[in-house]
Write an enzyme that holds these catalytic residues in place. Structure first.
Site, PDB file in Angstrom:
ATOM      1  N   LYS A 151      51.292  37.348 110.810  1.00 20.19           N
ATOM      2  CA  LYS A 151      50.248  38.302 111.180  1.00 20.19           C
ATOM      3  C   LYS A 151      49.955  38.279 112.685  1.00 20.19           C
ATOM      4  O   LYS A 151      50.350  37.339 113.390  1.00 20.19           O
ATOM      5  CB  LYS A 151      48.991  37.982 110.364  1.00 20.19           C
ATOM      6  CG  LYS A 151      49.171  38.216 108.859  1.00 20.19           C
ATOM      7  CD  LYS A 151      47.862  37.976 108.106  1.00 20.19           C
ATOM      8  CE  LYS A 151      47.993  38.307 106.629  1.00 20.19           C
ATOM      9  NZ  LYS A 151      46.691  38.147 105.910  1.00 20.19           N
ATOM     10  N   TYR A 205      47.932  47.018 101.267  1.00 13.75           N
ATOM     11  CA  TYR A 205      46.657  46.439 100.834  1.00 13.75           C
ATOM     12  C   TYR A 205      45.886  47.353  99.883  1.00 13.75           C
ATOM     13  O   TYR A 205      44.668  47.219  99.767  1.00 13.75           O
ATOM     14  CB  TYR A 205      45.813  46.095 102.065  1.00 13.75           C
ATOM     15  CG  TYR A 205      46.303  44.880 102.827  1.00 13.75           C
ATOM     16  CD1 TYR A 205      46.501  43.656 102.176  1.00 13.75           C
ATOM     17  CD2 TYR A 205      46.561  44.940 104.194  1.00 13.75           C
ATOM     18  CE1 TYR A 205      46.946  42.535 102.867  1.00 13.75           C
ATOM     19  CE2 TYR A 205      47.001  43.823 104.897  1.00 13.75           C
ATOM     20  CZ  TYR A 205      47.191  42.621 104.229  1.00 13.75           C
ATOM     21  OH  TYR A 205      47.617  41.514 104.922  1.00 13.75           O
ATOM     22  N   ASN A 252      44.369  34.979 108.910  1.00 10.76           N
ATOM     23  CA  ASN A 252      44.900  33.794 108.215  1.00 10.76           C
ATOM     24  C   ASN A 252      46.417  33.638 108.336  1.00 10.76           C
ATOM     25  O   ASN A 252      47.068  33.088 107.456  1.00 10.76           O
ATOM     26  CB  ASN A 252      44.413  33.758 106.767  1.00 10.76           C
ATOM     27  CG  ASN A 252      44.948  34.910 105.934  1.00 10.76           C
ATOM     28  OD1 ASN A 252      45.636  35.779 106.451  1.00 10.76           O
ATOM     29  ND2 ASN A 252      44.649  34.903 104.650  1.00 10.76           N
ATOM     30  N   HIS A 272      51.139  36.614 105.597  1.00  8.98           N
ATOM     31  CA  HIS A 272      51.063  37.348 104.336  1.00  8.98           C
ATOM     32  C   HIS A 272      52.283  36.982 103.517  1.00  8.98           C
ATOM     33  O   HIS A 272      53.369  36.824 104.067  1.00  8.98           O
ATOM     34  CB  HIS A 272      51.086  38.865 104.590  1.00  8.98           C
ATOM     35  CG  HIS A 272      51.303  39.663 103.333  1.00  8.98           C
ATOM     36  ND1 HIS A 272      50.280  39.970 102.480  1.00  8.98           N
ATOM     37  CD2 HIS A 272      52.441  40.157 102.764  1.00  8.98           C
ATOM     38  CE1 HIS A 272      50.773  40.639 101.437  1.00  8.98           C
ATOM     39  NE2 HIS A 272      52.074  40.773 101.590  1.00  8.98           N
ATOM     40  N   GLU A 283      56.500  45.799  98.403  1.00  7.87           N
ATOM     41  CA  GLU A 283      56.226  45.534  99.818  1.00  7.87           C
ATOM     42  C   GLU A 283      57.497  45.616 100.663  1.00  7.87           C
ATOM     43  O   GLU A 283      57.464  46.105 101.797  1.00  7.87           O
ATOM     44  CB  GLU A 283      55.536  44.171  99.951  1.00  7.87           C
ATOM     45  CG  GLU A 283      54.139  44.197  99.329  1.00  7.87           C
ATOM     46  CD  GLU A 283      53.459  42.829  99.216  1.00  7.87           C
ATOM     47  OE1 GLU A 283      54.030  41.825  99.695  1.00  7.87           O
ATOM     48  OE2 GLU A 283      52.356  42.784  98.633  1.00  7.87           O
TER      49      GLU A 283
HETATM   50  P1  DAT Z   1      46.412  36.526  99.988  1.00  6.17           P
HETATM   51  O1  DAT Z   1      46.722  37.017 101.382  1.00  6.17           O
HETATM   52  O2  DAT Z   1      46.328  35.026  99.931  1.00  6.17           O
HETATM   53  O3  DAT Z   1      47.294  37.131  98.944  1.00  6.17           O
HETATM   54  P2  DAT Z   1      44.377  38.379  99.078  1.00  6.17           P
HETATM   55  O4  DAT Z   1      45.484  39.230  98.567  1.00  6.17           O
HETATM   56  O5  DAT Z   1      43.264  38.046  98.131  1.00  6.17           O
HETATM   57  O6  DAT Z   1      44.927  37.014  99.660  1.00  6.17           O
HETATM   58  O7  DAT Z   1      43.710  39.080 100.335  1.00  6.17           O
HETATM   59  C1  DAT Z   1      44.512  39.758 101.285  1.00  6.17           C
HETATM   60  C2  DAT Z   1      43.988  39.456 102.666  1.00  6.17           C
HETATM   61  O8  DAT Z   1      42.659  39.963 102.800  1.00  6.17           O
HETATM   62  C3  DAT Z   1      43.859  37.956 102.958  1.00  6.17           C
HETATM   63  O9  DAT Z   1      45.082  37.417 103.420  1.00  6.17           O
HETATM   64  C4  DAT Z   1      42.786  37.936 103.996  1.00  6.17           C
HETATM   65  C5  DAT Z   1      41.877  39.090 103.601  1.00  6.17           C
HETATM   66  N1  DAT Z   1      40.746  38.615 102.807  1.00  6.17           N
HETATM   67  C6  DAT Z   1      40.767  38.204 101.514  1.00  6.17           C
HETATM   68  N2  DAT Z   1      39.549  37.840 101.099  1.00  6.17           N
HETATM   69  C7  DAT Z   1      38.723  38.034 102.161  1.00  6.17           C
HETATM   70  C8  DAT Z   1      37.337  37.857 102.391  1.00  6.17           C
HETATM   71  N3  DAT Z   1      36.528  37.396 101.437  1.00  6.17           N
HETATM   72  N4  DAT Z   1      36.849  38.153 103.621  1.00  6.17           N
HETATM   73  C9  DAT Z   1      37.640  38.608 104.586  1.00  6.17           C
HETATM   74  N5  DAT Z   1      38.957  38.814 104.456  1.00  6.17           N
HETATM   75  C10 DAT Z   1      39.500  38.519 103.253  1.00  6.17           C
HETATM   76 MG    MG Z   2      47.496  39.072  98.285  1.00  6.12          MG
END
Ligand code: DAT
Ligand code: MG
Length: 134
Positions: free
Chosen positions: A10, A50, A113, A116, A127
């Site tokens: 990212k 997303y 974070n 991805h 994807e």
């Molecule tokens: P992952 O990336 O571990 O699959 P996810 O699909 O639940 O996690 O979420 C996608 C992205 O969205 C994640 O990498 C960071 C962001 N995200 C998730 N939960 C969040 C939150 N509570 N606040 C802010 N950003 C968040």
């Molecule tokens: Mg995810």
């Protein structure tokens, strides 16, 4: 059984100079890097990637962030590629991610974070098509 997954370094991690170290960790798993490309994610690609998060409070910030600067896009393949990469990445929130995982070691916040990774073989196929074409 060999599997493919989509992984993306990212914008925060590219800007902070962690590309080499992060690619190294994926290579160290023994998975094969089939595709690797530096580029900027478009609004449309971000929205497609997303779409499951549309409507959530963090959605707009997530799309803004992933389109905010260059990323490194990868397709990795090998046995259990999806699970292997998810385990290596660590928990979504770097504060919960174990030391030794990519997010545990390089992550600063859940918003930025570092990496991805597809969460299932079906997501991976979808994807990969978004970012590399069918
Ligand atoms: P992952 O990336 O571990 O699959 P996810 O699909 O639940 O996690 O979420 C996608 C992205 O969205 C994640 O990498 C960071 C962001 N995200 C998730 N939960 C969040 C939150 N509570 N606040 C802010 N950003 C968040
Ligand atoms: Mg995810």
């Amino acid at each position: 059984m060999s599997q493919k997954t989509y992984v993306m370094i990212k914008p925060d991690a590219v800007a902070r100079g962690f590309v080499g170290r992060i690619v190294q960790r994926f290579e160290d798993t023994g998975l094969i890097i089939e595709r690797l490309e530096y580029g900027v994610v478009t609004q449309d690609e971000a929205a497609q990637n997303y779409r499951e998060h549309e409507g959530k409070p963090f959605y707009a910030g997530l799309v803004d962030y992933i389109t905010s600067g260059p990323v490194v896009k990868m397709v990795l393949s090998g046995p259990e590629a999806v699970a292997v990469c998810r385990k290596l990445m660590g928990a979504t929130n770097p504060r919960d991610a174990a030391p030794g995982t990519i997010r545990g070691d390089f992550g600063l916040s859940v918003e930025a974070n570092v990496v991805h990774g597809s969460d299932s073989p079906e997501s991976a196929e979808r994807e990969i098509a978004i970012f590399f074409g069918a």
